[in-house]
Write an enzyme that holds these catalytic residues in place. Structure first.
Site, PDB file in Angstrom:
ATOM      1  N   ARG A   1     -73.037  88.488 139.999  1.00 38.16           N
ATOM      2  CA  ARG A   1     -72.324  87.206 140.089  1.00 38.16           C
ATOM      3  C   ARG A   1     -71.593  87.082 141.442  1.00 38.16           C
ATOM      4  O   ARG A   1     -70.890  87.989 141.861  1.00 38.16           O
ATOM      5  CB  ARG A   1     -71.323  87.054 138.923  1.00 38.16           C
TER       6      ARG A   1
ATOM      7  N   HIS B   1     -56.826  90.835 138.634  1.00 36.16           N
ATOM      8  CA  HIS B   1     -57.964  90.012 139.083  1.00 36.16           C
ATOM      9  C   HIS B   1     -58.536  90.621 140.352  1.00 36.16           C
ATOM     10  O   HIS B   1     -57.767  90.988 141.257  1.00 36.16           O
ATOM     11  CB  HIS B   1     -57.531  88.575 139.364  1.00 36.16           C
TER      12      HIS B   1
ATOM     13  N   ASN C   1     -58.151  92.152 132.550  1.00 39.41           N
ATOM     14  CA  ASN C   1     -58.644  91.087 133.418  1.00 39.41           C
ATOM     15  C   ASN C   1     -59.282  90.073 132.464  1.00 39.41           C
ATOM     16  O   ASN C   1     -60.437  90.234 132.067  1.00 39.41           O
ATOM     17  CB  ASN C   1     -59.667  91.618 134.418  1.00 39.41           C
TER      18      ASN C   1
ATOM     19  N   ARG D   1     -57.779  80.331 145.558  1.00 35.66           N
ATOM     20  CA  ARG D   1     -59.062  79.714 145.189  1.00 35.66           C
ATOM     21  C   ARG D   1     -58.826  78.301 144.638  1.00 35.66           C
ATOM     22  O   ARG D   1     -57.885  77.635 145.056  1.00 35.66           O
ATOM     23  CB  ARG D   1     -59.799  80.637 144.194  1.00 35.66           C
TER      24      ARG D   1
ATOM     25  N   GLU E   1     -51.898  92.360 134.178  1.00 37.31           N
ATOM     26  CA  GLU E   1     -53.062  91.485 134.392  1.00 37.31           C
ATOM     27  C   GLU E   1     -53.628  91.759 135.784  1.00 37.31           C
ATOM     28  O   GLU E   1     -52.878  91.801 136.763  1.00 37.31           O
ATOM     29  CB  GLU E   1     -52.599  90.028 134.284  1.00 37.31           C
TER      30      GLU E   1
ATOM     31  N   ALA F   1     -62.104  84.219 133.169  1.00 35.07           N
ATOM     32  CA  ALA F   1     -61.854  82.774 133.058  1.00 35.07           C
ATOM     33  C   ALA F   1     -60.881  82.425 131.934  1.00 35.07           C
ATOM     34  O   ALA F   1     -60.210  81.388 131.994  1.00 35.07           O
ATOM     35  CB  ALA F   1     -63.173  82.030 132.869  1.00 35.07           C
TER      36      ALA F   1
ATOM     37  N   PRO G   1     -64.919  87.640 130.136  1.00 42.02           N
ATOM     38  CA  PRO G   1     -66.261  87.084 130.309  1.00 42.02           C
ATOM     39  C   PRO G   1     -66.805  87.186 131.739  1.00 42.02           C
ATOM     40  O   PRO G   1     -66.075  86.970 132.705  1.00 42.02           O
ATOM     41  CB  PRO G   1     -66.098  85.617 129.900  1.00 42.02           C
ATOM     42  N   ASN G   2     -68.081  87.533 131.795  1.00 39.64           N
ATOM     43  CA  ASN G   2     -68.854  87.630 133.038  1.00 39.64           C
ATOM     44  C   ASN G   2     -68.509  88.853 133.890  1.00 39.64           C
ATOM     45  O   ASN G   2     -69.126  89.053 134.938  1.00 39.64           O
ATOM     46  CB  ASN G   2     -68.720  86.345 133.882  1.00 39.64           C
TER      47      ASN G   2
ATOM     48  N   TYR H   1     -66.969  88.587 144.493  1.00 40.58           N
ATOM     49  CA  TYR H   1     -66.640  89.762 143.671  1.00 40.58           C
ATOM     50  C   TYR H   1     -67.243  91.073 144.185  1.00 40.58           C
ATOM     51  O   TYR H   1     -66.980  92.129 143.613  1.00 40.58           O
ATOM     52  CB  TYR H   1     -67.082  89.505 142.222  1.00 40.58           C
TER      53      TYR H   1
HETATM   54  C1  DQA Z   1     -61.342  86.826 137.930  1.00 35.40           C
HETATM   55  C2  DQA Z   1     -60.851  85.483 138.456  1.00 35.40           C
HETATM   56  C3  DQA Z   1     -61.098  84.393 137.444  1.00 35.40           C
HETATM   57  O1  DQA Z   1     -60.635  83.132 137.941  1.00 35.40           O
HETATM   58  C4  DQA Z   1     -62.573  84.272 137.154  1.00 35.40           C
HETATM   59  O2  DQA Z   1     -62.805  83.289 136.157  1.00 35.40           O
HETATM   60  C5  DQA Z   1     -63.203  85.571 136.807  1.00 35.40           C
HETATM   61  C6  DQA Z   1     -62.784  86.781 137.515  1.00 35.40           C
HETATM   62  C7  DQA Z   1     -61.195  87.942 138.992  1.00 35.40           C
HETATM   63  O3  DQA Z   1     -61.252  89.110 138.609  1.00 35.40           O
HETATM   64  O4  DQA Z   1     -61.065  87.659 140.181  1.00 35.40           O
HETATM   65  O5  DQA Z   1     -64.130  85.623 136.004  1.00 35.40           O
HETATM   66  O6  DQA Z   1     -60.529  87.191 136.819  1.00 35.40           O
END
Ligand code: DQA
Length: 141
Positions: free
Chosen positions: A17, A99, A73, A106, A97, A76, A9-10, A22
């Site tokens: 964002r 990120h 990835n 964080r 995984e 959230a 998501p996102n 990011y």
């Molecule tokens: C994320 C880190 C997560 O905590 C966050 O909710 C994201 C992006 C990252 O790529 O840094 O949406 O996965």
């Protein structure tokens, strides 16, 4: 080798964002970056992005017998989804995984990853490069 690259998501909002976290590059830029690295390393990649937990689980299940490995990835959902972790365990494909940001430096809730235990490796805080490293790890494996 065929690798399914899943973004949660996102991740489609990259570039818009929280650019201070990011960066200013978009999801399309991320796809281009990974695609170029995949060609250079001789790995075949397929992309999937969704904001829905169920759709991500369906994508993981569809990788069973259709892909050799997964880069995910979960965004959230990393911090909430036992269902995505279970799906990764169910298909039992090698998974990494990734990120973009360093989830360990964080907020406290981001230090918890339910999905990490279902993956062979976690790469966090290396931006786009983390996906390239994940492909390198999987192809060397
Ligand atoms: C994320 C880190 C997560 O905590 C966050 O909710 C994201 C992006 C990252 O790529 O840094 O949406 O996965």
């Amino acid at each position: 080798m065929k690798v399914l690259i899943i973004n949660g998501p996102n991740m489609n909002m990259l570039g818009v964002r929280e650019p201070e976290i990011y960066g200013s590059l978009t999801y399309a830029d991320l796809v281009d970056f990974i695609s170029e690295h995949a060609v250079a390393t001789g790995v075949q990649v397929e992309f999937f992005q969704s904001n829905s937990e169920g759709a991500i689980i369906d994508a993981i299940q569809s990788a069973y017998k259709n892909a050799d490995a997964i880069v995910i990835n979960p965004a959230a959902y990393t911090h909430t989804s036992i269902a995505i972790a279970d799906a990764l365990r169910a298909v039992a494909l090698p998974a990494v995984e990734v990120h973009l940001s360093d989830i360990n430096s964080r907020e406290a809730f981001r230090k918890i990853s339910y999905t990490a235990d279902a993956c062979e490796k976690v790469i966090s805080g290396e931006g786009f490069q983390g996906y390239a490293e994940a492909l390198d790890f999987l192809s060397a494996r």
